[in-house]
Design a protein around this motif. Structure first.
Motif, mmCIF file in Angstrom:
data_model
loop_
_atom_site.group_PDB
_atom_site.id
_atom_site.type_symbol
_atom_site.label_atom_id
_atom_site.label_comp_id
_atom_site.label_asym_id
_atom_site.label_seq_id
_atom_site.Cartn_x
_atom_site.Cartn_y
_atom_site.Cartn_z
ATOM 1 N N GLY A 412 -6.930 27.142 -13.611
ATOM 2 C CA GLY A 412 -6.199 27.050 -14.857
ATOM 3 C C GLY A 412 -6.749 26.154 -15.752
ATOM 4 O O GLY A 412 -6.293 25.594 -16.794
ATOM 5 N N SER A 437 -11.509 29.680 -22.586
ATOM 6 C CA SER A 437 -10.949 30.473 -21.566
ATOM 7 C C SER A 437 -10.552 30.053 -20.677
ATOM 8 O O SER A 437 -10.615 28.948 -20.266
ATOM 9 C CB SER A 437 -11.842 31.862 -21.439
ATOM 10 N N ASP A 438 -9.770 30.916 -19.847
ATOM 11 C CA ASP A 438 -9.202 30.553 -18.294
ATOM 12 C C ASP A 438 -8.109 29.351 -18.275
ATOM 13 O O ASP A 438 -8.037 28.599 -17.526
ATOM 14 C CB ASP A 438 -10.386 30.185 -17.116
ATOM 15 N N ALA A 440 -4.342 27.814 -18.094
ATOM 16 C CA ALA A 440 -3.233 28.039 -17.300
ATOM 17 C C ALA A 440 -2.225 29.000 -17.760
ATOM 18 O O ALA A 440 -2.209 29.051 -19.338
ATOM 19 C CB ALA A 440 -2.531 26.880 -17.032
ATOM 20 N N SER A 441 -1.635 29.987 -17.220
ATOM 21 C CA SER A 441 -0.857 30.997 -18.054
ATOM 22 C C SER A 441 0.426 30.455 -18.367
ATOM 23 O O SER A 441 0.993 31.146 -19.201
ATOM 24 C CB SER A 441 -0.500 32.225 -16.672
ATOM 25 N N ASP A 442 0.883 29.168 -18.124
ATOM 26 C CA ASP A 442 2.110 28.813 -18.574
ATOM 27 C C ASP A 442 1.891 27.912 -19.889
ATOM 28 O O ASP A 442 2.900 27.105 -20.212
ATOM 29 C CB ASP A 442 2.873 28.082 -17.298
ATOM 30 N N ASN A 444 1.552 27.197 -23.688
ATOM 31 C CA ASN A 444 1.849 27.845 -25.012
ATOM 32 C C ASN A 444 0.819 27.441 -25.817
ATOM 33 O O ASN A 444 0.383 26.456 -26.319
ATOM 34 C CB ASN A 444 3.027 27.265 -25.324
ATOM 35 N N ARG A 469 -5.507 36.541 -24.182
ATOM 36 C CA ARG A 469 -4.253 35.880 -23.536
ATOM 37 C C ARG A 469 -4.449 34.481 -22.766
ATOM 38 O O ARG A 469 -3.414 33.943 -22.573
ATOM 39 C CB ARG A 469 -3.896 36.883 -22.457
ATOM 40 N N ASP A 470 -5.847 33.973 -22.440
ATOM 41 C CA ASP A 470 -5.790 32.784 -21.740
ATOM 42 C C ASP A 470 -6.819 31.885 -22.476
ATOM 43 O O ASP A 470 -7.368 30.978 -21.776
ATOM 44 C CB ASP A 470 -6.198 33.074 -20.230
#
Length: 510
Positions: A412, A437-438, A440-442, A444, A469-470
């Motif tokens: 993340g 990139s890469d 963390a998904s949480d 914002n 997305r990341d």
């Protein structure tokens, strides 16, 4: 800091020294080594040999005969070590050794011994050891009983042994992991890199290679390093795989005080890429063996510094205490990012140095040397200790080394995947574009911010945009205000915490 030297530094190599007879001082080393040969071989034998060697005056390796020196590039390249002569080639041992003939650019030979059952014996060389040579050259190679270096092969599969490590020339060595092609090199020791007085190139003058058992998946190589001002004993524990790894231990004995040495030295090539386009038309989008210097400093900060092919020599020093790691990375791993069907730049290895124990005060040094093409290595990176080496005080260090595709980052944690340079549309301001990139998904992505600083000039604007997305994209626009150099720093944060690598770059107005 910035230094500017003329481009001929690019082709710096050890000066050719006329061979001399061994002096009486050297006899004490020979006597000590002869006694050591009667013992069972161990690392301590090499350490004592280095200690004794440092008490004598440096003796250059003797040049090989003129018939070998006069070989042109194609003639030398045609000389091959015969597969059937490979050491351990027809045994259950998963490793085998092949040797390089001296000659052409490799103007000296080194001694290599094989260690079996605790005894070190010189490698056997007969007239049939090398193919592609005339009878005259074959006889000369046999008579001198020395080689320019060696390469190790390992059975990654049951049917074939792949070459994966080479030791050849000065104290240089290089390696690949499974599926890679050769690229950057490493050195046992660097001395006085880019100093006005010139660089000193240590040599590995002798090697000992321990025979592994038939089930072993690692091999040990010992080397005796020598140079006008220092001698040393090296042990390489080598583990082929994905990635190939090495455990390096060294003990140095200085003949004179040394204030500028390089530990974990790496040498690579960077000609052009997304940060600086080619000076001449080129169908390829990038040409480099490495595209960035990665550092994890003693405070745990992850740093990414894109490489540059500058107009003049550039030296950067990253001050630190007890670094956690550093290395030269080849992050772009697809053919599309290079468009070179022959060089396989997308398969070149990265190299990562992780210190064993505390290395104390010093700095990671990055030297960037101008080069007109990809045929010259122009990038050097190493750790320079703050404390000088002194005669009579052994200096020990150790590190883990790996040759991965990528250096792993914490889960993340943002990785810089692209850095680019240009000018702002319709305005004469320089712009830096950095893609991460890469993340963390949480996170914002709309709330990611960057701390951006310049050592000279002023910020015009910074723009942060979500990128896939990341990931995020940072665009830095600045006004140099007449400065010819500015150190730029950008650190991504989210809720006051670092979420990715700190991006550093030296802008020089190119």
């Amino acid at each position: 800091m910035q230094l500017t030297l003329s481009a001929p530094l690019l082709n710096t190599k050890p000066a050719v020294v006329i061979p001399v007879m061994l002096t009486m001082l050297m006899l004490s080393f020979c006597s000590a080594w002869a006694s050591a040969q009667d013992e069972r071989f161990s690392r301590s034998v090499v350490v004592e040999a280095a200690r004794t060697l440092a008490e004598t005056r440096f003796q250059p390796l003797q040049e090989v005969p003129e018939e070998l020196l006069s070989l042109n590039y194609d003639q030398y390249r045609s000389i091959r070590y015969r597969k059937g002569a490979a050491v351990w080639g027809d045994t259950p041992t998963r490793f085998s050794i092949e040797f390089f003939a001296p000659g052409s650019l490799y103007d000296t030979g080194v001694d290599i011994s094989i260690v079996e059952n605790g005894q070190a014996l010189p490698i056997p060389l007969d007239e049939d050891a090398f193919e592609g040579v005339s009878d005259e050259i074959g006889e000369i190679l046999t008579s001198i009983s020395k080689v320019a270096g060696f390469r190790l092969h390992y059975a990654f599969n049951e049917n074939y042994q792949d070459e994966f490590v080479v030791f050849q020339g000065a104290s240089y060595f290089r390696a690949v992991s499974q599926g890679q092609s050769y690229g950057l090199s490493a050195r046992g020791l660097a001395i006085d890199v880019a100093e006005p007085t010139g660089e000193e190139f240590p040599i590995f003058r002798e090697f000992w290679i321990e025979r592994p058992s038939s089930r072993a998946d690692s091999i040990v190589v010992h080397a005796l390093l020598d140079s006008p001002r220092v001698a040393g004993a090296y042990r390489f524990g080598i583990y082929p795989g994905a990635p190939t790894r090495m455990d390096v231990e060294a003990t140095l004995f200085a003949r004179q005080e040394l204030r500028h040495i390089g530990i974990g030295a790496l040498t690579s090539m960077y000609t052009f890429g997304s940060m600086d386009a080619s000076d001449r038309p080129d169908y390829r989008s990038a040409v480099h063996d490495s595209n960035g210097l990665a550092i994890v400093n003693g405070m745990g900060e992850y740093i990414w510094r894109p490489l540059n092919n500058p107009r003049g020599l550039q030296i950067s020093a990253f001050m630190d205490i007890n670094p956690q790691g550093f290395g030269l990375m080849q992050r772009h791993r697809t053919l599309e990012e290079y468009q070179d069907l022959e060089a396989d730049y997308h398969r070149r290895p990265s190299a990562w140095i992780r210190p064993t124990g505390n290395w104390g005060e010093g700095h990671v040094v990055l030297a960037e040397i101008p080069t007109p093409n990809e045929f010259n290595d122009n990038i050097v990176a190493y750790w320079r200790p703050a404390t000088p080496l002194k005669p009579g005080e052994p200096f020990q260090f150790a590190y883990h080394m790996s040759w991965p595709d990528q250096r792993p980052l914490p889960q993340g944690f943002g990785r810089v995947v692209r850095s680019a340079y240009g000018l702002k549309l319709a305005e004469p301001y320089p712009q830096m574009v950095i893609d991460y990139s890469d993340l963390a998904s949480d996170i914002n992505l709309e709330e990611v911010t960057f701390d951006v600083t310049l050592s000279a000039g002023s910020l015009v604007e910074t723009v942060v945009q979500p990128n896939h997305r990341d990931g995020v994209r940072l665009i830095i626009t600045f006004d140099p205000e007449g400065a010819r150099l500015s150190e730029i720093r950008a650190k991504p944060t989210y809720q006051d915490k670092a979420i990715g690598e700190t991006w550093l770059y030296r802008w020089t107005g190119n």
